[in-house]
Design a protein around this motif. Structure first.
Motif, short mmCIF file in Angstrom:
data_model
loop_
_atom_site.label_atom_id
_atom_site.label_comp_id
_atom_site.label_asym_id
_atom_site.label_seq_id
_atom_site.Cartn_x
_atom_site.Cartn_y
_atom_site.Cartn_z
N ILE A 125 0.83 -1.21 0.00
CA ILE A 125 0.00 0.00 0.00
C ILE A 125 0.86 1.26 0.00
N ILE A 126 2.06 1.19 0.62
CA ILE A 126 2.98 2.33 0.57
C ILE A 126 3.44 2.55 -0.86
N ASP A 127 3.72 1.47 -1.57
CA ASP A 127 4.14 1.58 -2.97
C ASP A 127 3.02 2.18 -3.82
N GLN A 128 1.79 1.72 -3.60
CA GLN A 128 0.66 2.20 -4.39
C GLN A 128 0.34 3.66 -4.10
N LEU A 129 0.52 4.07 -2.85
CA LEU A 129 0.16 5.44 -2.46
C LEU A 129 1.36 6.38 -2.41
N ALA A 130 2.51 5.94 -2.91
CA ALA A 130 3.72 6.75 -2.82
C ALA A 130 3.55 8.16 -3.40
N PRO A 131 2.97 8.33 -4.60
CA PRO A 131 2.82 9.70 -5.12
C PRO A 131 1.96 10.57 -4.20
N GLN A 132 0.87 9.99 -3.69
CA GLN A 132 0.00 10.76 -2.79
C GLN A 132 0.72 11.12 -1.49
N LEU A 133 1.54 10.20 -0.99
CA LEU A 133 2.28 10.48 0.25
C LEU A 133 3.26 11.62 0.05
N LEU A 134 3.92 11.65 -1.10
CA LEU A 134 4.89 12.72 -1.37
C LEU A 134 4.19 14.06 -1.56
N VAL A 135 3.03 14.05 -2.21
CA VAL A 135 2.25 15.29 -2.35
C VAL A 135 1.79 15.76 -0.97
N LEU A 136 1.33 14.84 -0.14
CA LEU A 136 0.91 15.21 1.21
C LEU A 136 2.08 15.79 2.00
N ALA A 137 3.29 15.27 1.79
CA ALA A 137 4.47 15.82 2.45
C ALA A 137 4.68 17.27 2.06
N VAL A 138 4.49 17.59 0.78
CA VAL A 138 4.64 18.97 0.32
C VAL A 138 3.59 19.88 0.97
N LEU A 139 2.35 19.40 1.03
CA LEU A 139 1.27 20.21 1.62
C LEU A 139 1.52 20.45 3.11
N LEU A 140 1.97 19.43 3.82
CA LEU A 140 2.25 19.60 5.24
C LEU A 140 3.48 20.48 5.45
N TYR A 141 4.42 20.43 4.51
CA TYR A 141 5.57 21.33 4.60
C TYR A 141 5.11 22.78 4.46
N ALA A 142 4.15 23.02 3.57
CA ALA A 142 3.60 24.37 3.44
C ALA A 142 2.93 24.80 4.75
N THR A 143 2.25 23.88 5.41
CA THR A 143 1.65 24.18 6.71
C THR A 143 2.73 24.47 7.75
#
Length: 402
Positions: free
Chosen positions: A242-260
């Motif tokens: 599931i980490i492999d399948q959701l990897a792009p979404q996890l990286l995008v979420l990292a960017v959004l949380l970095y903005a926060t």
């Protein structure tokens, strides 16, 4: 700790600040390279005054200190993994003495080189106690108003060294705790105590007005613990689909949380001390972003994916290998630039300073890595080697038609 390639196959990369050589994961090297570059951009922005200007870019540049939690997480992941493997799979644990000797050889020579040169060049009227404090990595445990020129990045080194020293004890305690019952689950529950220590330390620092506690290991255990938990999961579950399948979404979420993280929620961008709530929010957000950045590579380590090819390309992988030297050298090089040019602090052209200091830092890092770090790696009995190519998948029979 210098586990062999067989112990770290498929995930091994050098520890980010004073790392372990051996079989390498190019993508994790790439993460280390980006983290080192993030610290450099932060310090260029600080010296040129960019981070104190208005606008989201200035705020987001200020928060590039997120690189340090990434470094700490990778340390926990790569250094604890052989002990996790010992508990879960029954392999021999690393010898504490040999592990500590390799840590010293990996970290101290390059650190001493840079520190001695910086203190000799810009440390005016220093007594023997100050020299001993810096050479023995004790600077965080003494009150000081300002770090010597060229050494302001070194506050992370005593924290890393403290983790190196306590890791064998932590591993022994976790092993003792996990002997009965489901060992991986008990390891994870034991590791979960460490973030609570960090939160408690942050609360204590504010309640008792002791801000220097933020420079001690307990405050940062949450980041090392995240890496240790990843080490357990990587040994226990091997690769999490599931980490492999959701990897792009996890990286995008990292960017959004970095903005926060870049907002006032996580505290001021000046040297003003944050409130307790701001400290806790920053700690939690930094830990979450670091996990989201590393997990798609550490827990879903398929080297044929686009994300692995991008981060693990030869350029970023090499920058990752020299990233410890780059981390050590970039601040003295920035200081030297300002001394030679006569530029005033918090002034200067960001692009000009960035170009000159990047080139100078890379050149110094290449020389330091090949002339000092690599000989120390050979002396410690470890050599850096690329990961073997992934095995071809075994064909699976087609499912029968209904």
């Amino acid at each position: 700790m210098e586990p062999g390639p067989s112990a770290e196959k498929g995930i091994k990369a050098e520890n980010p600040i004073g790392g372990s050589p051996g079989a390498r994961d190019g993508a994790l090297d790439g993460i280390r390279a980006l983290a080192a570059l993030g610290v450099w951009v932060l310090h260029v922005g600080g010296n040129t005054g960019v981070i104190y200007r208005d606008g989201m870019f200035a705020w987001m540049t200020t928060r590039l200190g997120i690189a340090v939690p990434v470094f700490f997480l990778l340390s926990g992941l790569l250094l604890y993994r052989p002990w996790a493997r010992s508990v879960i799979e029954g392999t021999p644990p690393p010898g504490a003495g040999r592990y500590l000797w390799r840590r010293v050889l990996r970290v101290i020579p390059a650190y001493w080189l840079v520190t001695i040169l910086a203190l000799a060049a810009w440390g005016t009227s220093l007594d023997w106690g100050t020299w001993a404090k810096w050479l023995l990595l004790l600077q965080n445990y003494f009150e000081q108003k300002r770090a010597p020129d060229g050494l302001y990045q070194m506050w992370t080194m005593p924290i890393e060294m403290a983790f190196y020293l306590v890791l064998p004890l932590l591993a022994w305690l976790l092993h003792a705790w996990a002997r009965r019952g489901d060992r991986p689950v008990r390891l994870l529950t034991g590791i979960a105590v460490l973030p609570a220590i960090s939160i408690g330390t942050a609360i204590a620092a504010h309640v008792w007005d002791q801000p220097q506690l933020a420079l001690w290991l307990p405050y940062h255990l949450i980041f090392f613990a995240a890496g240790m938990a990843m080490a357990v999961l990587s040994v226990w579950l091997k690769e999490i689909r599931i980490i492999d399948q959701l990897a792009p979404q996890l990286l995008v979420l990292a960017v959004l949380l970095y903005a926060t993280l870049s907002t006032e929620l996580a505290g001021p961008r000046t040297l003003t001390l944050p409130s307790l709530s701001q400290s806790l929010w920053r700690m939690i957000l930094e830990a979450t972003v670091a996990i989201l950045v590393v997990a798609p590579f550490a827990l879903a380590s398929r080297h044929d994916t686009l994300r692995h090819r991008v981060l693990g390309n030869p350029v970023t992988a090499y920058l990752g290998r020299i990233s410890y030297s780059f981390f050590l050298w970039h601040a003295p090089v920035i200081t030297l630039f300002y001394k030679v040019t006569g530029s005033q602090p918090f002034a200067g052209n960001f692009t000009q300073v960035a170009i000159f200091t990047f080139v100078g830092s890379v050149l110094a890092s290449v020389g330091s890595y090949h002339l000092l770090e690599e000989p120390m790696l050979r002396l410690s009995g470890r050599r850096s080697a690329p990961l073997p190519p992934p095995e071809a998948p075994v064909p699976q029979p087609a499912a029968p038609a209904p």
